[in-house]
Design a protein around this motif. Structure first.
Motif, PDB file in Angstrom:
ATOM      1  N   GLU A 205     104.232 119.674 -38.679  1.00  0.00           N
ATOM      2  CA  GLU A 205     104.402 118.578 -39.640  1.00  0.00           C
ATOM      3  C   GLU A 205     105.754 117.913 -39.394  1.00  0.00           C
ATOM      4  O   GLU A 205     106.716 118.566 -38.989  1.00  0.00           O
ATOM      5  CB  GLU A 205     104.333 119.095 -41.079  1.00  0.00           C
ATOM      6  N   TRP A 206     105.815 116.621 -39.653  1.00  0.00           N
ATOM      7  CA  TRP A 206     107.057 115.852 -39.552  1.00  0.00           C
ATOM      8  C   TRP A 206     107.503 115.387 -40.934  1.00  0.00           C
ATOM      9  O   TRP A 206     106.665 115.057 -41.785  1.00  0.00           O
ATOM     10  CB  TRP A 206     106.866 114.579 -38.718  1.00  0.00           C
ATOM     11  N   LEU A 207     108.794 115.301 -41.136  1.00  0.00           N
ATOM     12  CA  LEU A 207     109.347 114.477 -42.208  1.00  0.00           C
ATOM     13  C   LEU A 207     109.566 113.092 -41.603  1.00  0.00           C
ATOM     14  O   LEU A 207     110.190 112.959 -40.548  1.00  0.00           O
ATOM     15  CB  LEU A 207     110.673 115.041 -42.728  1.00  0.00           C
ATOM     16  N   VAL A 208     109.045 112.060 -42.271  1.00  0.00           N
ATOM     17  CA  VAL A 208     109.062 110.699 -41.723  1.00  0.00           C
ATOM     18  C   VAL A 208     109.792 109.760 -42.679  1.00  0.00           C
ATOM     19  O   VAL A 208     109.567 109.795 -43.899  1.00  0.00           O
ATOM     20  CB  VAL A 208     107.624 110.182 -41.501  1.00  0.00           C
ATOM     21  N   CYS A 209     110.658 108.924 -42.114  1.00  0.00           N
ATOM     22  CA  CYS A 209     111.356 107.890 -42.884  1.00  0.00           C
ATOM     23  C   CYS A 209     111.103 106.533 -42.250  1.00  0.00           C
ATOM     24  O   CYS A 209     111.309 106.356 -41.047  1.00  0.00           O
ATOM     25  CB  CYS A 209     112.857 108.176 -42.927  1.00  0.00           C
ATOM     26  N   LYS A 210     110.662 105.571 -43.071  1.00  0.00           N
ATOM     27  CA  LYS A 210     110.440 104.209 -42.588  1.00  0.00           C
ATOM     28  C   LYS A 210     111.297 103.189 -43.331  1.00  0.00           C
ATOM     29  O   LYS A 210     111.103 101.987 -43.184  1.00  0.00           O
ATOM     30  CB  LYS A 210     108.957 103.851 -42.708  1.00  0.00           C
TER      31      LYS A 210
ATOM     32  N   LYS B 154     117.879 111.257 -48.766  1.00  0.00           N
ATOM     33  CA  LYS B 154     117.336 111.183 -50.119  1.00  0.00           C
ATOM     34  C   LYS B 154     115.839 111.450 -50.093  1.00  0.00           C
ATOM     35  O   LYS B 154     115.118 110.930 -49.232  1.00  0.00           O
ATOM     36  CB  LYS B 154     117.610 109.800 -50.720  1.00  0.00           C
ATOM     37  N   ASP B 155     115.375 112.226 -51.065  1.00  0.00           N
ATOM     38  CA  ASP B 155     113.966 112.616 -51.105  1.00  0.00           C
ATOM     39  C   ASP B 155     113.034 111.408 -51.062  1.00  0.00           C
ATOM     40  O   ASP B 155     112.001 111.441 -50.376  1.00  0.00           O
ATOM     41  CB  ASP B 155     113.672 113.421 -52.380  1.00  0.00           C
ATOM     42  N   GLU B 156     113.403 110.342 -51.771  1.00  0.00           N
ATOM     43  CA  GLU B 156     112.488 109.203 -51.906  1.00  0.00           C
ATOM     44  C   GLU B 156     112.308 108.420 -50.600  1.00  0.00           C
ATOM     45  O   GLU B 156     111.381 107.614 -50.473  1.00  0.00           O
ATOM     46  CB  GLU B 156     112.970 108.251 -53.007  1.00  0.00           C
ATOM     47  N   ASP B 157     113.187 108.649 -49.614  1.00  0.00           N
ATOM     48  CA  ASP B 157     113.086 107.929 -48.351  1.00  0.00           C
ATOM     49  C   ASP B 157     112.183 108.622 -47.342  1.00  0.00           C
ATOM     50  O   ASP B 157     111.895 108.059 -46.277  1.00  0.00           O
ATOM     51  CB  ASP B 157     114.472 107.762 -47.716  1.00  0.00           C
ATOM     52  N   TRP B 158     111.719 109.840 -47.662  1.00  0.00           N
ATOM     53  CA  TRP B 158     111.009 110.649 -46.687  1.00  0.00           C
ATOM     54  C   TRP B 158     109.671 111.134 -47.234  1.00  0.00           C
ATOM     55  O   TRP B 158     109.524 111.374 -48.417  1.00  0.00           O
ATOM     56  CB  TRP B 158     111.855 111.870 -46.280  1.00  0.00           C
TER      57      TRP B 158
END
Length: 508
Positions: free
Chosen positions: A271-276, A385-389
């Motif tokens: 699994e990846w943590l993804v930020c856009k 920040k949690d909300e970005d990922w």
């Protein structure tokens, strides 16, 4: 319904429409244009499993940043032999891609490859000393002369500003940095190569699954199921390549070649943590690899990467590993059990007993919460920040297990090319560095399975495409520079000599 095709045997059948089949098909079609090639893929599109951009790290694996390729020995020395082999292999891949671009077979290489600096990142005096020794060992070899080492926080902040925000000023850390690094979209590359193959007369059969294969007289007979109509047909072939990713092991076992006995597979999911968030993404332009946890498989080395997938910029962190019994992302939970047999059960059990640290690591990974994963990310990016990922599923990998005369069985990291003695069948098993070394792996296949042709009419063509073919770049620094200048220009990559500032070039 079962139909037997009456036409002459197919020259080459490729099972799986991923980067390996696409690479082998491209080589064979160029070397022997009159051969007929058929590709069978169980899914409804090309490169939807391991080759898909979201299912792999996209790293042009060249050992510039991957610390697991340079293990520290008991005497404290650094073994760089695997790193040299891998960077040589990736240089071959770039040469082949550059040749295809020069010939017009790849119109725009930026669709699949771009320059992204490769960095190693460590925290703490012990790991800094390891990285310093690793850097010194690699600097003895011409292929790694481009690399820089630094403990200077100001310089590091220029390279990776996102990762240096809010760090303690007295926190010991160090990096290596190379502008030769690349990000590769292997899914996009596979689709380019497959399109060319079809234009040259190869036949791509989607939603067709090879369910059985066996030796019949001088040929291989394959039972192929049309997943849309559920009909079966038999196809004969002179040569078969099993490049079905996690599905390769089961088909290799069905072939019953002597070389297949004793192989097993240990599946690992990811699994990846993804930020856009563009405000975050624009602050990081590098692939930054850290040190793996004890027991972690190579695919689970933590890294924070800038990626461009289907035209969209993103940051990916991970991958986080997990255990699954599925051999493919689109597989079944019975995959593992269907590959167990009398020949591999002992090696499988032996590996289980001797890899407790891996099993413990996987159990830890499976139980991680989103908060736990974010905490790991913050060792790389303190202000995350949690909300970005968000969490996204990566691909499945099957680590190779094979018989061992002394240990009973060993867990084999990396890729394994299994070839029949008569050269009529080959199968690829394993995981990283995989796609990055696809060209060198297929060259190995050609040299075994088509030895006469390679020794005679094919050798000059291979040398035209891959100028380092048949020799070690490490032994020829001048050739290294010539080839890199050519591949950088043809693939439209950034030239380190032009990009690096005097200040960054002096950091050692």
């Amino acid at each position: 319904m079962n139909n037997t095709e009456s036409e002459n045997p197919i020259d080459v059948i490729l099972i799986g429409a991923g980067i390996m089949s696409a690479t082998l098909g491209t080589l064979l079609k160029e070397l022997q244009p009159d051969w007929n090639i058929k590709i069978f893929e169980r899914l409804d599109g090309v490169a939807q499993e391991s080759s898909d951009a979201w299912n792999n790290a996209g790293t042009g694996h060249s050992a510039l940043c991957e610390l697991n390729y340079t293990p520290e020995q008991a005497d404290g020395s650094i073994d760089v032999s695997k790193a040299i082999k891998i960077i040589e292999q990736f240089e071959q891949s770039k040469q082949f891609w550059a040749s295809l671009t020069d010939q017009g077979m790849i119109a725009d290489p930026s669709e699949f490859i771009r320059s992204v600096p490769h960095m190693s990142f460590v925290i703490g005096n012990k790991d800094i000393e390891f990285l310093r020794k690793r850097y010194a060992a690699l600097q003895q070899h011409s292929l790694f002369k481009d690399m820089c080492f630094s403990e200077d926080k100001e310089q590091i902040a220029k390279w990776i500003p996102l990762m240096m925000q809010s760090r303690q000023s007295d926190e010991p850390l160090a990096v290596t940095y190379s502008e030769l690094g690349t990000d590769v979209n292997y899914g996009a590359l596979t689709r380019i190569l497959m399109k060319n193959l079809i234009n040259q007369g190869a036949e791509l059969n989607l939603q067709h699954e090879v369910v059985d294969l066996k030796r019949h007289n001088q040929h291989w007979q394959l039972s192929v199921k049309d997943l849309r109509t559920h009909s079966l047909r038999n196809v004969r072939a002179r040569f078969v390549f099993i490049g079905a990713g996690g599905g390769s092991l089961k088909l290799l076992q069905k072939s019953q070649i002597e070389e297949s006995k004793g192989y097993g597979g240990f599946p690992v999911s990811g699994e990846w943590l993804v930020c856009k968030n563009p405000d975050v993404v624009r602050q990081h332009n590098a692939k930054v690899y850290g040190k793996a946890s004890v027991g972690a498989p190579p695919m689970s080395v933590p890294h924070l990467d800038k990626r461009v997938i289907d035209g969209q910029d993103a940051l990916l962190f991970g991958p986080f590993a997990g255990f699954t019994t599925k051999f493919l992302k689109n597989g079944n939970f019975t995959d593992l059990f269907k590959t167990l047999n009398i020949n591999n059960i002992l090696p499988m059990l032996t590996v289980g007993m001797h890899n407790i640290s891996l099993e413990y690591y996987l159990m830890q990974q499976v139980t991680l919460s989103f908060a736990d994963r974010m905490q790991e990310l913050r060792t790389f990016y303190p202000e995350a920040k949690d909300e970005d990922w968000h969490l996204d599923i990566a691909g499945n990998r099957v680590q190779v297990i094979k018989k061992d005369a002394q240990k009973g069985g060993v867990l084999q990291f990396g890729t394994e090319l299994v070839k029949s003695a008569d050269g009529t069948l080959a199968a690829l098993l394993g995981a990283s560095p995989g796609a990055s070394t696809s060209v060198s792996i297929m060259l190995e296949l050609l040299q075994h399975c088509f030895a006469d042709q390679v020794a005679n009419e094919w050798s000059q063509k291979l040398l035209q495409w891959i100028p380092s073919y048949g020799q070690k770049l490490e032994n020829n620094p001048e050739l290294v520079q010539q080839i890199r200048q050519w591949t950088i220009k043809s693939l439209r990559l950034q030239n380190p000599a032009e990009q690096r500032s005097p200040q960054s070039a002096a950091v050692e």
